[in-house]
Design a protein around this motif. Structure first.
Motif, PDB file in Angstrom:
ATOM      1  N   LEU A  10       1.565   0.465  -2.754  1.00  0.00           N
ATOM      2  CA  LEU A  10       1.911   1.389  -3.837  1.00  0.00           C
ATOM      3  C   LEU A  10       0.831   2.450  -4.033  1.00  0.00           C
ATOM      4  O   LEU A  10       1.118   3.655  -4.033  1.00  0.00           O
ATOM      5  CB  LEU A  10       2.129   0.616  -5.130  1.00  0.00           C
ATOM      6  CG  LEU A  10       2.350   1.469  -6.390  1.00  0.00           C
ATOM      7  CD1 LEU A  10       3.666   2.230  -6.295  1.00  0.00           C
ATOM      8  CD2 LEU A  10       2.307   0.596  -7.641  1.00  0.00           C
ATOM      9  N   SER A  14       0.929   6.079  -2.138  1.00  0.00           N
ATOM     10  CA  SER A  14       1.070   7.210  -3.066  1.00  0.00           C
ATOM     11  C   SER A  14      -0.056   8.212  -2.881  1.00  0.00           C
ATOM     12  O   SER A  14       0.167   9.426  -2.926  1.00  0.00           O
ATOM     13  CB  SER A  14       1.093   6.699  -4.513  1.00  0.00           C
ATOM     14  OG  SER A  14       2.222   5.881  -4.744  1.00  0.00           O
ATOM     15  N   SER A 124       2.031  -0.523 -11.376  1.00  0.00           N
ATOM     16  CA  SER A 124       3.250  -0.949 -12.061  1.00  0.00           C
ATOM     17  C   SER A 124       3.547  -2.369 -11.627  1.00  0.00           C
ATOM     18  O   SER A 124       2.803  -2.969 -10.837  1.00  0.00           O
ATOM     19  CB  SER A 124       4.426  -0.027 -11.711  1.00  0.00           C
ATOM     20  OG  SER A 124       4.947  -0.326 -10.432  1.00  0.00           O
ATOM     21  N   HIS A 126       5.839  -3.071  -9.732  1.00  0.00           N
ATOM     22  CA  HIS A 126       6.326  -2.953  -8.369  1.00  0.00           C
ATOM     23  C   HIS A 126       5.142  -2.791  -7.412  1.00  0.00           C
ATOM     24  O   HIS A 126       4.108  -2.236  -7.772  1.00  0.00           O
ATOM     25  CB  HIS A 126       7.267  -1.759  -8.228  1.00  0.00           C
ATOM     26  CG  HIS A 126       8.445  -1.810  -9.140  1.00  0.00           C
ATOM     27  ND1 HIS A 126       9.389  -2.803  -9.068  1.00  0.00           N
ATOM     28  CD2 HIS A 126       8.820  -0.992 -10.157  1.00  0.00           C
ATOM     29  CE1 HIS A 126      10.309  -2.603 -10.000  1.00  0.00           C
ATOM     30  NE2 HIS A 126       9.989  -1.514 -10.673  1.00  0.00           N
ATOM     31  N   GLU A 130       7.264   0.987  -0.207  1.00  0.00           N
ATOM     32  CA  GLU A 130       8.584   1.495  -0.571  1.00  0.00           C
ATOM     33  C   GLU A 130       8.636   2.079  -1.972  1.00  0.00           C
ATOM     34  O   GLU A 130       9.535   2.845  -2.312  1.00  0.00           O
ATOM     35  CB  GLU A 130       9.646   0.397  -0.419  1.00  0.00           C
ATOM     36  CG  GLU A 130       9.462  -0.797  -1.341  1.00  0.00           C
ATOM     37  CD  GLU A 130       8.608  -1.895  -0.742  1.00  0.00           C
ATOM     38  OE1 GLU A 130       8.751  -3.051  -1.171  1.00  0.00           O
ATOM     39  OE2 GLU A 130       7.796  -1.589   0.164  1.00  0.00           O
ATOM     40  N   HIS A 131       7.671   1.716  -2.813  1.00  0.00           N
ATOM     41  CA  HIS A 131       7.620   2.244  -4.181  1.00  0.00           C
ATOM     42  C   HIS A 131       6.602   3.382  -4.327  1.00  0.00           C
ATOM     43  O   HIS A 131       6.412   3.885  -5.438  1.00  0.00           O
ATOM     44  CB  HIS A 131       7.291   1.129  -5.165  1.00  0.00           C
ATOM     45  CG  HIS A 131       8.315   0.046  -5.206  1.00  0.00           C
ATOM     46  ND1 HIS A 131       9.574   0.224  -5.731  1.00  0.00           N
ATOM     47  CD2 HIS A 131       8.276  -1.243  -4.769  1.00  0.00           C
ATOM     48  CE1 HIS A 131      10.262  -0.896  -5.630  1.00  0.00           C
ATOM     49  NE2 HIS A 131       9.509  -1.795  -5.049  1.00  0.00           N
ATOM     50  N   SER A 132       5.971   3.780  -3.240  1.00  0.00           N
ATOM     51  CA  SER A 132       4.954   4.829  -3.328  1.00  0.00           C
ATOM     52  C   SER A 132       5.585   6.167  -3.675  1.00  0.00           C
ATOM     53  O   SER A 132       6.743   6.439  -3.343  1.00  0.00           O
ATOM     54  CB  SER A 132       4.175   4.925  -2.012  1.00  0.00           C
ATOM     55  OG  SER A 132       5.026   5.268  -0.928  1.00  0.00           O
ATOM     56  N   ASP A 133       4.796   7.007  -4.342  1.00  0.00           N
ATOM     57  CA  ASP A 133       5.319   8.259  -4.889  1.00  0.00           C
ATOM     58  C   ASP A 133       4.172   9.261  -4.986  1.00  0.00           C
ATOM     59  O   ASP A 133       3.131   8.964  -5.585  1.00  0.00           O
ATOM     60  CB  ASP A 133       5.913   7.983  -6.275  1.00  0.00           C
ATOM     61  CG  ASP A 133       6.517   9.213  -6.939  1.00  0.00           C
ATOM     62  OD1 ASP A 133       6.433  10.325  -6.376  1.00  0.00           O
ATOM     63  OD2 ASP A 133       7.052   9.063  -8.053  1.00  0.00           O
TER      64      ASP A 133
END
Length: 279
Positions: A10, A14, A124, A126, A130-133
């Protein structure tokens, strides 16, 4: 400028996305123990090259960022130390600082002066690439915790990077950091895990969970976090967390006595203190 990114979950994923979007690095070399995450990041162009080991990843890197659970950081530092460039900066994103700094001091030798400990407050419940932003860090805090031996120019470069990806920068001593986050992060996670585990162990757990409303979901959202990662954090910060937990237990014991004897005044005073602080 070449970045070696160790850990593409994550936070690491990110950071790579955000740095790519802003052109902070000419090349990003990634390594992750989860080959699927590594290959996906490579396929999406989030990293430019996938290394086969942490030692290989850091060769010729200008900056090494360790974005792995705190329990693995010492071993990573040990493995990268022989392959670091003489001017390479090393940094981390761990949720505890005292234990990480101690490990860096013992494993990096002369390179310890170029180790900049830090902690972005942007996680978070999560986890995983796959949850990176790329926008994860926008408006968030980055806590920088340099020590007396930390090279000031290295600190400036790391703080500038996190500022570039959207963070506000705050400096703390490692001790202050670990004490503060034991109270506002580590203890809440411990309590959320404990409450859900307590109910899950009861014969009518399914019935109780089915009846749970928004308040329960809000309070226990973070119990969906990584058990492995949070076990590492609790152990790494066990002194500060242990102090907070003992203090919390004393408060709970006082509330237990008030409930047992029907002392509404004690309960209301505690609730009022919390309500005023929360508002």
């Amino acid at each position: 400028m070449k970045l070696a990114l160790i850990g593409i979950g994550l936070i690491g994923g990110s950071l790579a996305r955000a740095a790519k979007a802003r052109g902070n690095f000419n090349r990003i070399i990634g390594f992750d123990s989860q080959s699927e995450a590594l290959l996906r990041a490579l396929g999406l162009g989030v990293i430019d090259e996938a290394a086969t080991s942490v030692a290989q990843a850091v060769v010729d890197a200008d900056l090494v960022m360790i974005a792995t659970p705190v329990g693995s950081i010492r071993q990573i530092l040990r493995e990268i130390a022989p392959n670091l460039r003489s001017a390479a900066i090393v940094t981390d994103v761990g949720s505890t600082k005292g234990s990480v700094i101690e490990a860096a001091r013992e494993e990096l030798g002369a390179a310890f002066a170029r180790f900049v400990p830090g902690h972005p407050i942007a996680g978070s419940e999560h986890s995983g690439f796959e949850h990176s932003d790329a926008a994860l860090f926008a408006g968030k805090l980055f806590i920088s915790t340099p020590v007396e031996q930390t090279d000031a120019r290295a600190v400036v470069r790391i703080e500038a990077l996190w500022h570039d990806v959207g963070c506000h920068i705050e400096r703390m001593t490692p001790t202050e950091h670990d004490n503060v986050f034991a109270a506002v992060s580590h203890l809440p996670h411990l309590l959320a895990f404990a409450l859900v585990a307590h109910i899950a162990g009861q014969a009518d757990a399914d019935r109780k969970f089915a009846m749970a409303g928004a308040g329960f979901r809000d309070f226990t959202r973070i119990a969906a976090s990584s058990p492995s990662m949070w076990s590492d954090i609790c152990i790494a910060n066990r002194v500060a967390l242990g102090n907070e937990l003992r203090s919390h237990r004393e408060l709970l014991e006082g509330l237990q006595r008030a409930i047992d004897v029907g002392d509404r005044q004690i309960l209301e005073l505690a609730f009022l203190t919390a309500t005023n602080a929360r508002r």
